[in-house]
Design an enzyme around this catalytic site. Structure first.
Site, short mmCIF file in Angstrom:
data_model
loop_
_atom_site.label_atom_id
_atom_site.label_comp_id
_atom_site.label_asym_id
_atom_site.label_seq_id
_atom_site.Cartn_x
_atom_site.Cartn_y
_atom_site.Cartn_z
N GLU A 128 -51.71 -27.72 -7.93
CA GLU A 128 -52.55 -28.69 -7.23
C GLU A 128 -51.79 -30.01 -7.12
O GLU A 128 -51.25 -30.49 -8.12
CB GLU A 128 -53.87 -28.91 -7.96
CG GLU A 128 -54.82 -29.79 -7.15
CD GLU A 128 -56.17 -30.01 -7.84
OE1 GLU A 128 -56.98 -30.77 -7.28
OE2 GLU A 128 -56.43 -29.43 -8.90
N ALA A 269 -55.08 -32.26 -17.24
CA ALA A 269 -55.29 -30.81 -17.34
C ALA A 269 -55.51 -30.25 -15.95
O ALA A 269 -55.74 -30.99 -15.00
CB ALA A 269 -56.48 -30.50 -18.24
N MET A 270 -55.43 -28.91 -15.85
CA MET A 270 -55.59 -28.25 -14.56
C MET A 270 -56.43 -27.00 -14.73
O MET A 270 -56.17 -26.19 -15.60
CB MET A 270 -54.20 -27.90 -13.99
CG MET A 270 -54.26 -27.19 -12.65
SD MET A 270 -55.08 -28.19 -11.39
CE MET A 270 -55.76 -26.90 -10.36
N GLU A 271 -57.41 -26.83 -13.85
CA GLU A 271 -58.46 -25.81 -13.99
C GLU A 271 -58.10 -24.46 -13.41
O GLU A 271 -59.00 -23.68 -13.07
CB GLU A 271 -59.75 -26.32 -13.33
CG GLU A 271 -59.74 -26.38 -11.80
CD GLU A 271 -59.28 -27.69 -11.21
OE1 GLU A 271 -59.54 -27.94 -10.02
OE2 GLU A 271 -58.65 -28.48 -11.96
N ASN A 272 -56.83 -24.09 -13.31
CA ASN A 272 -56.44 -22.79 -12.77
C ASN A 272 -57.37 -21.69 -13.27
O ASN A 272 -57.67 -21.61 -14.46
CB ASN A 272 -55.02 -22.44 -13.18
CG ASN A 272 -54.08 -23.61 -13.08
OD1 ASN A 272 -53.84 -24.12 -12.01
ND2 ASN A 272 -53.55 -24.03 -14.22
N HIS A 304 -64.59 -30.69 -18.75
CA HIS A 304 -64.32 -30.91 -17.32
C HIS A 304 -63.64 -29.69 -16.70
O HIS A 304 -64.09 -29.19 -15.65
CB HIS A 304 -63.44 -32.15 -17.16
CG HIS A 304 -63.08 -32.47 -15.74
ND1 HIS A 304 -63.81 -33.37 -14.99
CD2 HIS A 304 -62.09 -32.02 -14.94
CE1 HIS A 304 -63.27 -33.44 -13.77
NE2 HIS A 304 -62.22 -32.63 -13.73
N GLU A 305 -62.58 -29.21 -17.33
CA GLU A 305 -61.85 -28.09 -16.75
C GLU A 305 -62.67 -26.81 -16.78
O GLU A 305 -62.61 -25.99 -15.84
CB GLU A 305 -60.51 -27.89 -17.46
CG GLU A 305 -59.62 -29.11 -17.51
CD GLU A 305 -59.41 -29.79 -16.16
OE1 GLU A 305 -59.43 -29.09 -15.12
OE2 GLU A 305 -59.22 -31.02 -16.14
N HIS A 308 -65.20 -26.83 -13.97
CA HIS A 308 -64.57 -26.56 -12.68
C HIS A 308 -64.68 -25.08 -12.29
O HIS A 308 -64.53 -24.75 -11.11
CB HIS A 308 -63.09 -26.94 -12.71
CG HIS A 308 -62.79 -28.29 -12.14
ND1 HIS A 308 -63.31 -28.75 -10.96
CD2 HIS A 308 -61.98 -29.30 -12.58
CE1 HIS A 308 -62.86 -29.96 -10.70
NE2 HIS A 308 -62.04 -30.32 -11.67
N GLU A 327 -64.11 -32.87 -7.65
CA GLU A 327 -63.79 -33.79 -8.75
C GLU A 327 -64.94 -34.74 -9.08
O GLU A 327 -65.25 -34.97 -10.24
CB GLU A 327 -62.51 -34.56 -8.43
CG GLU A 327 -61.27 -33.68 -8.33
CD GLU A 327 -60.96 -32.90 -9.60
OE1 GLU A 327 -61.56 -33.19 -10.66
OE2 GLU A 327 -60.12 -31.99 -9.53
#
Length: 884
Positions: A128, A269-272, A304-305, A308, A327
């Site tokens: 992303e 962080a990233m919600e993959n 949060h992640e 998502h 977001e």
């Protein structure tokens, strides 16, 4: 300097993709310098595309193309066009077809940390917003959703753990010490949610049983030496899963949920899907290495992640202009989760503090943009406070207007109607309308209009008729590209207090019976409106914008006496705190004004001191909130009230007020410190956290006295502390004082924690934010420290970012040396990591808010950066918009 002006992308130009990709089969032969990627795509024409016989254009950057096959036939160079940013096939079949593309990439050379890159000894991805195009050629946009299978092949000794999205469905051993693992994600997703991680990792595992009885395996992957720092993250994940079931009816949909913590990461962080990649600072915690704020932040980011999964993954954004769809909504959800888990009052105050000091400045500057932007050059520049935090406020306002039950009806419809789709902010608002039978047409302006609305309230009490008349005006200043604004729909929460501090029931003129509520939400829709409250036997004090019900600047003519009254009596926790902040700000600004004129005031307004004395004299169940009430507004908060910011005067005035409060209330601060200085290592309940916060606020005040006994007190707490909260608080007071043991304490701290990167980040940041003279020279020394590495985003943020964004008095020194230091490193970072460079650059963007001398110095550095040869799109956009 750039040879070509980068292309601007506009929301108005959106068209559906010409082609869709139904399935993606990826085969990675992993190597840190030479990874081979085979992508097999099932492609078909999009029936929604407006074009006839379009070319197939695939995005791709920094890729070495090895081969292309169309329906099994190899293509020669005359059958496609290749550029630095795309692969175009002019002629493809009308029917669904198979495309196989083989590329090679060099993860080790990828210092931008987008796509596939090397983090220490691990291979990992960040896709992303547009990182997938650095892995293979693809239609890299969020409205192209496909099902993915991924096979990873690697040397087993170097990469024993091989992870990707979804469920692990097969694995095996190969010759020459290699092995493979195959993953399948059963849910459609856009390419930005793809992820892989390969490396030497250890796993902490647990289980969670959903409300319907499904068992989910939970795994957190970290380096071996961090295994003892995962307990809090694991518990936070289970808390988030339970909370989402209880509050939104959302269960997790896979059998496996994985988190990987890595140190080299541009974001938090990233919600993959199914494989969240986290910055280590958002996962790792132990009482002696992480502060109470770290613990709360970790739980919030974990939540949060996870949230998502439904608000971002199952339902994603149609295009990047709709970024706040996922977001803003998910930030609101994590805010409410954290508020339920901690102190709701403190959480709300923290959110508003961020808005007022950071986001409002963004709204007032050259980079101002709507929550749903109209255009961009580099999408990475729109991961902003406006999209995230202001976007969350827009969602919060919908809940305020519809009530919690109405908002839940709207989200239920949203999940039902749009599951598996890529949609828009308007689609979300439409669900709120349809579920509640309301018209939110005017409310939609919050998404399309930039800037912070100004709300002016005038109160007039008619004693003869026992009526209070509120005249309310709204306006919004011009922002780039939007000189004129239409009125917003603003929910304005109002309360009224009697002279004895009790709340009054609110009845509007025309209502036949008392409403019974002591807080009313008024619908402000016109430029000017009047609201008449009846049945009031005495003149009330107005408590306006309760709970910060809308992200606006509120203007009321408040006397110091009225603010002190609200500070002592307002039952709304936000407004009570805000009254104290306004009172202190007025006193500090008055003092700063006199200092700017060369005066040397000797006394601080006694009304502020007495207001603090009354707060100290009351009983407080929420000690974290008590600590906030005793905390002076920050220099950023104070400066936001100035037309032209004088950082020197603001700093000197605030320090003067703080010293006066410390001297006058010294015995109170000592008593509170001793009462709450207890050993509660390992406890993170509200009482223990509150005691530490209150005690350390008191220590911060006492340190202003610069006495030998306070020096000893700080050093004793530093050396005896059993929590990082207490140790770092004590070290902060030492660093910001003339304590003779400062150098020894800094050296001790470094030697103790030199092998813990996250703690050393704190060590860098503490020194970078010291307000004493000489800090810039210390920052220069630290830039050459063996532990500093410009290629590590956390290090950059902890030193360069902390100095430029959280040390106004030293960064804005009149000689401009702080500006030059930042510009030097933005230019270096531009070639290494454009995303981080652009984020650092924002410290120079509000240059117009300062005096002419500082304006000139800041503008010169912006011009120098913009003129750099081969300046990145990220940095170019920020610099040029700032200068325009």
């Amino acid at each position: 300097m750039r040879e070509h002006t980068p292309k601007t992308i506009y929301l108005k130009d959106y068209t559906p993709p010409d082609y869709l990709i139904d399935t993606v089969d990826l085969f990675f032969e992993l190597d840190e310098e030479n990874t081979r990627v085979t992508a097999k795509l099932r492609v078909r024409r999009n029936p929604e595309s407006p074009r006839e016989n379009p070319e197939l254009e695939l995005n791709g950057e920094e890729l070495l193309l090895e081969s292309i096959k169309l329906n099994g036939r190899g293509l020669n160079a005359s059958e496609y066009r290749l550029s630095e940013e795309s692969l175009v096939l002019p002629s493809v079949p009308d029917r669904p077809f198979d495309l196989e593309i083989v590329t090679r990439i060099n993860p080790k050379a990828n210092t931008a940390l987008e796509g596939l890159y090397l983090s220490k000894d691990m291979l990992c991805t960040q896709c992303e917003a547009q990182g997938f195009r650095k892995i293979t050629y693809f239609i890299d946009r969020p409205d192209v959703m496909a099902k993915y299978t991924t096979t990873l092949v690697a040397d087993k000794s170097r990469y024993p753990v091989l992870l990707s999205n979804g469920n692990r469905i097969a694995s095996g051993e190969l010759k020459n010490g290699r092995h493979w693992v195959k993953w399948e994600d059963p849910f459609k997703k856009p390419s930005y949610l793809f992820a892989l991680v390969a490396g030497r990792l250890e796993c902490v595992e647990d289980r969670y049983v959903t409300r319907s009885g499904k068992e989910v395996t939970l795994q957190i992957f970290v380096e071996k030496h961090d295994l003892d720092k995962c307990d809090h993250a694991m518990q936070s994940l289970k808390n988030a899963m339970r909370w989402d079931e209880e509050n939104y009816g959302r269960e997790y949909d896979l059998n496996l949920y994985m988190i990987v913590a890595i140190s080299h990461f541009n974001m938090g962080a990233m919600e993959n899907k199914g494989l969240n990649v986290f910055n280590t600072k958002c996962v790792l915690a132990r009482p002696d290495t992480a502060t109470d704020s770290d613990y709360e932040h970790i739980e919030g980011v974990i939540g949060h992640e996870y949230f998502h999964n439904w608000t971002g993954n199952r339902i994603t954004c149609r295009d990047w202009f709709q970024l706040s769809l996922k977001e803003g909504l998910t930030v609101f959800r994590d805010q409410e989760f954290s508020a339920d888990r901690t102190s709701r009052a403190v959480k709300r105050i923290d959110e508003v503090n961020m808005l007022r000091t950071k986001q409002f400045a963004e709204d007032a500057g050259p980079l101002a943009h709507p929550v749903r932007p109209e255009s961009y050059i580099e999408i990475n520049n729109f991961y902003t406070l406006t999209v995230y935090e202001k976007g969350a406020e827009v969602v919060r306002m919908m809940q305020t207007l519809l009530g919690k039950d109405g908002f839940r009806r709207g989200t239920d419809l949203y999940f039902q109607r749009h599951d598996g789709q890529a949609v828009t902010c308007d689609d979300f608002v439409k669900c709120m309308e349809d579920a509640n039978g309301v018209d939110l047409t005017q409310f939609r302006r919050w998404y399309s209009q930039a800037g912070t609305p100004e709300v002016h309230i005038a109160a007039d009490y008619d004693a003869a008729n026992r009526v209070l008349n509120l005249t309310v005006r709204q306006s919004c200043p011009p922002t780039p590209g939007q000189p004129v604004k239409a009125p917003f729909h603003i929910p304005l929460a109002i309360g009224l207090l009697a002279p004895d501090g009790t709340e009054l029931p609110l009845q509007l003129e025309g209502e036949t019976e008392p409403h019974g509520q002591t807080t009313r939400v008024l619908d402000l829709k016109e430029p000017d409106q009047q609201f008449r409250f009846v049945g009031l036997p005495e003149k009330p004090v107005v408590s306006a914008l309760r709970g910060f019900s809308a992200p606006v600047r509120l203007h009321m003519n408040r006397s110091d006496q009225e603010l002190a009254f609200l500070f002592s009596h307002d039952p709304d926790p936000f407004n009570r705190w805000d009254a104290g902040q306004q009172l202190a700000t007025q006193v500090i600004l008055d003092l700063a004004g006199r200092l700017s004129k060369g005066e040397t005031p000797t006394r601080v307004d006694s009304r502020l001191i007495e207001a603090y004395r009354r707060i100290i004299g009351q009983d407080w169940a929420d000690l974290s909130y008590f600590a906030l009430l005793l905390t002076l507004p920050s220099e950023e908060y104070i400066s936001a009230s100035m037309a032209i910011v004088d950082p020197d005067a603001v700093h000197q005035a605030r320090q003067t007020v703080k010293r006066e409060l410390a001297a006058t209330l010294e015995q109170d601060f000592r008593r509170l410190y001793q009462t709450h200085h207890v050993d509660e290592a390992g406890r993170f309940d509200a009482e223990a956290v509150g005691r530490r916060r209150l005690k350390n606020v008191c220590l911060s005040y006492l340190s202003e006295l610069e006495t030998e006994d306070v020096y000893r007190l700080s050093v004793r707490q530093f050396r005896e502390a059993r929590t990082m909260t207490d140790q770092i608080a004590a070290l902060s007071t030492i660093v910001n004082s003339h304590n003779p043991e400062k150098s020894d304490c800094l050296a001790e701290f470094y030697e103790r924690w030199r092998d813990d990167d996250l703690v050393i980040d704190k060590w860098f940041a503490l020194q970078a934010t010291c307000h004493l003279p000489g800090t810039l020279d210390r920052v220069r020394e630290l830039l050459s420290h063996p532990a500093f590495d410009l290629k590590v985003p956390n290090r950059v943020r902890s030193l360069i970012g902390a100095f430029s964004q959280s040390n106004p008095v030293n960064f804005h020194a009149r000689d401009g040396a702080g500006y030059a230091l930042l510009a030097d490193h933005v230019i270096t970072l531009n070639a290494l990591n454009p995303q981080v460079a652009a984020r650092m650059l924002t410290a120079l963007t509000p240059w117009r808010r300062y005096d002419k001398h500082r304006q000139r110095l800041m503008r010169e550095q912006l011009q120098r950066i913009a003129g750099v040869e081969n300046v990145s799109k990220d940095v170019y956009e920020v610099a040029m918009k700032s200068l325009s």
